[in-house]
Scaffold this motif. Structure first.
Motif, PDB file in Angstrom:
ATOM      1  N   THR A 152       0.864  -1.185   0.000  1.00 41.67           N
ATOM      2  CA  THR A 152       0.000   0.000   0.000  1.00 41.67           C
ATOM      3  C   THR A 152       0.904   1.240   0.000  1.00 41.67           C
ATOM      4  O   THR A 152       2.111   1.132   0.138  1.00 41.67           O
ATOM      5  CB  THR A 152      -0.929   0.054   1.248  1.00 41.67           C
ATOM      6  N   ARG A 153       0.294   2.379  -0.157  1.00 43.66           N
ATOM      7  CA  ARG A 153       1.086   3.614  -0.140  1.00 43.66           C
ATOM      8  C   ARG A 153       0.419   4.605   0.795  1.00 43.66           C
ATOM      9  O   ARG A 153      -0.772   4.490   1.075  1.00 43.66           O
ATOM     10  CB  ARG A 153       1.139   4.237  -1.545  1.00 43.66           C
ATOM     11  N   GLU A 155      -1.296   8.009   1.434  1.00 44.98           N
ATOM     12  CA  GLU A 155      -2.136   8.745   0.499  1.00 44.98           C
ATOM     13  C   GLU A 155      -2.075  10.230   0.794  1.00 44.98           C
ATOM     14  O   GLU A 155      -1.908  10.640   1.933  1.00 44.98           O
ATOM     15  CB  GLU A 155      -3.581   8.258   0.604  1.00 44.98           C
ATOM     16  N   GLN A 195      -3.144   2.319   5.986  1.00 41.75           N
ATOM     17  CA  GLN A 195      -2.783   1.027   6.567  1.00 41.75           C
ATOM     18  C   GLN A 195      -1.322   1.077   6.995  1.00 41.75           C
ATOM     19  O   GLN A 195      -0.424   0.971   6.162  1.00 41.75           O
ATOM     20  CB  GLN A 195      -2.959  -0.087   5.532  1.00 41.75           C
TER      21      GLN A 195
END
Ligand SMILES: [Zn+2]
Ligand SMILES: [Zn+2]
Length: 376
Positions: A152-153, A155, A195
């Protein structure tokens, strides 16, 4: 107002590649960034426009969708929501360090660290290598410092659109006032982690005991400081690491004293050796040295052993060893020895019994007196 074509917004052709897009975006984003144009509504909306265009065109999937469907491919109301993300890194790249006065956090150099190291006298004289355990923050290898869970990154913060700042407008009878403050949503980071990385809990850094190899050059002394570039704490948001400073303390030696690069040493001899002269073995940092004490030497006489001191840390030669002769008066003589000395004493004439003055200046500090004494 009709939405402008994204390519037009960025001023590039449909065949623009990643580099072209980045270049165009970088130029425009700098031009319209709210930090450069505080309170300028037009610049702010331009900034949003180019950011939006770049966000879509730099993402291959979104670009394909845009090329096919145009603006219809995206829900304009949804923009700024969960679909808006993925260029936090670019922000850091372009605005790191930032414009004057901005409060948004960009890449920062990591903190410098201090480590106090105590070494032996000989280690300081000849240099040594030490491995230390240094507790420090390091970039989390799992998320490579992003703080976001693998895959994930982080945001872009939807509240401030990545700027880390929000503007508040107040209407008063005197007019409209705008205040800019740090975004409460992302605390000025410009991005939010949905996350967090499980390894570092989203911090992007992990506290580790790092083994660091230290090369200590010959000639260091107490209060020497060694700087090890890049061995400090990890930087923030891609910033460089800080430096590590080693503060050296050198332990005292059993019988050597040191001043700068010179060694001071006291050699005890008995009064017969002093009177007749003798060959003695003198310890130095470089091994034992045979030395001829001349006949009739007085106590506190200083001899110099050239080059038997410490190598200068900056390479300016090597110090000397100063040897001060200390004549030891014998105790616990046997009655036979006492008789011999009495006989000897009776042979001395007036000239031989003269006492020499020594001139230690007791008003000076200890080291000054030591140095004076060694001057002989
Ligand atoms: Zn992590
Ligand atoms: Zn924010």
């Amino acid at each position: 107002m009709a939405k402008r074509d994204y390519y037009e917004v960025l001023g590039v052709g449909k065949d623009a590649n990643e580099t072209d897009l980045k270049k165009a975006y970088r130029k425009l984003a700098r031009q319209y960034h709210p930090d450069v144009n505080p309170g300028d509504k037009e610049a702010e909306s331009k900034f949003k426009e180019v950011t939006e265009a770049y966000e879509i065109l730099s993402d291959p999937d979104k670009k394909a969708r845009y090329d096919q469907l145009g603006h219809a491919g995206f829900d304009p109301n949804g923009f700024g929501g969960q679909d808006f993300g993925g260029f936090g890194d670019i922000f850091d790249m372009f605005f790191g360090g930032g414009f004057g006065g901005q409060t948004r956090k960009g890449p920062r150099k990591g903190a410098d660290l201090r480590y106090d190291l105590t070494i032996e006298f000989e280690e300081a004289a000849f240099g040594t290598e030490k491995t230390i355990n240094l507790p420090r923050w390091e970039i989390c290898s799992e998320c490579e410092g992003s703080g976001a869970k693998k895959g994930t990154r982080s945001e872009t913060c939807s509240r401030c659109r990545g700027t880390g700042q929000v503007a508040q407008t107040q209407r008063t009878p005197l007019g409209q006032f705008q205040t800019i403050r740090t975004c409460p949503e992302c605390e000025g980071e410009g991005k939010v982690i949905k996350q967090p990385c499980l390894e570092c809990n989203g911090k992007g850094k992990i506290r580790k005991n790092k083994k660091v190899q230290i090369k200590i050059p010959a000639g260091v002394d107490t209060e020497s400081r060694l700087r090890m570039g890049g061995e400090g704490e990890a930087g923030e948001l891609g910033g460089p690491p800080g430096d590590l400073y080693i503060f050296i303390t050198v332990k005292k030696h059993k019988f050597f004293m040191r001043h700068e690069d010179d060694i001071y040493y006291e050699q005890p001899i008995n009064f017969v050796e002093a009177a007749l002269g003798a060959e003695v073995e003198i310890p130095t940092l470089h091994g034992k040295v045979k030395f001829k004490v001349p006949e009739g030497v007085q106590t506190d006489t200083v001899f110099r052993l050239k080059g038997k001191g410490i190598k200068n840390v900056q390479g300016y030669g090597t110090g000397d060893q100063h040897v001060k002769v200390k004549i030891v008066t014998p105790k616990n003589l046997t009655s036979e020895q006492k008789e011999l000395l009495k006989k000897l004493d009776s042979t001395f004439n007036e000239e031989q019994n003269k006492v020499e003055e020594t001139g230690a200046n007791k008003e000076k500090g200890f080291f000054e007196r030591v140095k004076d004494a060694f001057k002989g």
